[in-house]
Write a protein that holds these residues in place. Structure first.
Motif, mmCIF file in Angstrom:
data_model
loop_
_atom_site.group_PDB
_atom_site.id
_atom_site.type_symbol
_atom_site.label_atom_id
_atom_site.label_comp_id
_atom_site.label_asym_id
_atom_site.label_seq_id
_atom_site.Cartn_x
_atom_site.Cartn_y
_atom_site.Cartn_z
ATOM 1 N N ASP A 155 0.648 -1.348 -0.050
ATOM 2 C CA ASP A 155 -0.032 0.035 -0.199
ATOM 3 C C ASP A 155 0.955 1.192 0.136
ATOM 4 O OD1 ASP A 155 -2.228 -1.719 0.130
ATOM 5 O OD2 ASP A 155 -2.820 -1.168 2.157
ATOM 6 N N ALA A 192 -5.726 4.082 -5.109
ATOM 7 C CA ALA A 192 -6.381 5.300 -4.911
ATOM 8 C C ALA A 192 -7.225 5.598 -5.976
ATOM 9 C CB ALA A 192 -5.396 6.499 -4.496
ATOM 10 N N VAL A 245 -2.417 3.178 3.802
ATOM 11 C CA VAL A 245 -2.251 4.406 3.846
ATOM 12 C C VAL A 245 -3.615 5.217 3.912
ATOM 13 C CG1 VAL A 245 -1.332 6.048 2.203
ATOM 14 C CG2 VAL A 245 -0.296 3.836 2.435
ATOM 15 N N SER A 246 -4.659 4.865 3.322
ATOM 16 C CA SER A 246 -5.776 5.813 3.265
ATOM 17 C C SER A 246 -6.450 5.630 4.715
ATOM 18 C CB SER A 246 -6.851 5.185 2.287
ATOM 19 O OG SER A 246 -7.569 3.869 2.870
ATOM 20 N N ASP A 251 2.306 1.792 -3.340
ATOM 21 C CA ASP A 251 1.315 2.111 -4.429
ATOM 22 C C ASP A 251 1.276 3.457 -4.339
ATOM 23 O OD1 ASP A 251 -1.170 1.019 -6.227
ATOM 24 O OD2 ASP A 251 -1.895 2.163 -5.027
ATOM 25 N N ALA A 252 1.306 3.941 -3.191
ATOM 26 C CA ALA A 252 1.091 5.482 -3.071
ATOM 27 C C ALA A 252 2.372 6.349 -3.268
ATOM 28 C CB ALA A 252 0.749 5.884 -1.587
ATOM 29 N N THR A 253 3.475 5.682 -3.309
ATOM 30 C CA THR A 253 4.683 6.475 -3.474
ATOM 31 C C THR A 253 5.727 6.420 -4.556
ATOM 32 O OG1 THR A 253 5.918 4.830 -2.055
ATOM 33 C CG2 THR A 253 4.903 6.683 -0.964
ATOM 34 N N GLY A 310 -0.575 3.943 -8.061
ATOM 35 C CA GLY A 310 -1.648 4.624 -7.775
ATOM 36 C C GLY A 310 -3.040 4.263 -8.125
ATOM 37 N N LEU A 348 0.630 7.718 5.631
ATOM 38 C CA LEU A 348 1.715 7.473 5.018
ATOM 39 C C LEU A 348 2.930 6.928 6.377
ATOM 40 C CD1 LEU A 348 3.216 6.593 2.607
ATOM 41 C CD2 LEU A 348 3.991 8.809 2.364
#
Length: 299
Positions: free
Chosen positions: A227, A246, A254-255, A230-232, A243, A259
């Motif tokens: 996760d 999201a 993360v959501s 996927d966000a970074t 991404g 983070l």
């Protein structure tokens, strides 16, 4: 592979060995139906970190498991994992076009072939685990087959995927998210650890408990890091579309946590994994190193 071998060398040896084993266990393209066989090989070979085979071999080292049996267990669990990715990427699921840095199976071939690839790989996994170099203890071999079946089914990976699909757009509590990933990701990682151990001996209750505690921590850490990445990270680094969670409005660590707290949770889970295998002493070195790999990976 030797006990004193640096982890990077040991990991490379396992990855190379399982690639060779998978190549031999998969049907050749020279046999009909050639297109299906080519797609199966495309889905499985030349890609992935092989974390599950690493766990099989790492746990196998605890109990002196035979390398031929470990190869079959590792190949079987990797085929189940690969089949899940093929189906997960299809338009009826996550609808992704990129996996392991190349087009997904339904893009490279077609949707019907991708569906059959997943079905065939699941069957092939159990064929591989049931044939060839058999254990002297038939009950232990049956336990390995049962373990993989449960991990892959409605009470494991498939059940977790069903919850994942039903959770799009919803706000999950942390405990609900954790339960989903214990099934979707954690069940097969747990099976990998226990398959490796069972390849060596019948397990005592205390040994099972310690290995399960380790596997639970590693399984959740794997998803937390997924996760975070996927966000970074970008798509080129990940080898898949970045991404996307999201964009698809999926609940993630993360959501829910943010983070920084997600990264802290991954570190805590790594510590939990290390503590779980303390009873095994230095023989658990590879399992500790795999926990480090899971948390420190960049892709």
């Amino acid at each position: 592979m030797t006990a004193g071998q640096p982890f990077a060398e040991w990991m490379k040896a396992v990855q190379s060995g399982i690639e060779h084993a998978l190549d031999g266990f998969l049907p050749p393209v020279s046999e009909a139906p050639a297109r299906l066989h080519a797609a199966m090989r495309y889905a499985v070979l030349d890609g992935g970190k092989r974390v599950r085979p690493l766990l099989v071999y790492g746990a196998g080292e605890l109990f002196g498991a035979d390398s031929a049996v470990l190869a079959r267990a590792a190949a079987a669990v990797e085929m189940i994992h690969a089949y899940s990715l093929v189906h997960d990427d299809m338009p009826c699921m996550d609808d992704d076009a990129l996996r392991r840095g190349k087009p997904t199976v339904h893009v490279e071939f077609d949707e019907a072939t991708a569906l059959l690839v997943g079905d065939a790989l699941q069957s092939q996994a159990f064929q591989v685990l049931s044939e060839g170099e058999t254990l002297a203890d038939p009950e232990r071999q049956l336990a390995m087959l049962r373990l993989l079946a449960r991990a892959a089914g409605a009470g494991g990976m498939c059940g977790g995927q069903a919850i994942d699909l039903a959770s799009v757009g919803l706000t999950l509590a942390l405990g609900e998210l954790e339960r989903m990933h214990q099934l979707k990701t954690g069940a097969l990682l747990r099976a990998s650890v226990l398959l490796g151990a069972l390849a060596g001996k019948r397990l005592e209750a205390a040994e099972v408990a310690a290995l399960e505690a380790y596997a639970e921590a590693v399984g959740l850490a794997f998803q937390v890091v997924d996760d975070v990445l996927d966000a970074t990270a970008d798509s080129a680094t990940l080898g898949k579309t970045a991404g996307k969670d999201a964009a698809d409005n999926k609940p993630t660590y993360v959501s829910i946590l943010g983070l920084a707290e997600s990264k802290a949770l991954a570190e805590k889970l790594r510590d939990d994994a290390h503590r779980a295998v303390v009873p095994f002493g230095e023989k658990a070195r590879r399992l500790r190193e795999i926990a480090d790999l899971v948390v420190q990976r960049k892709a």
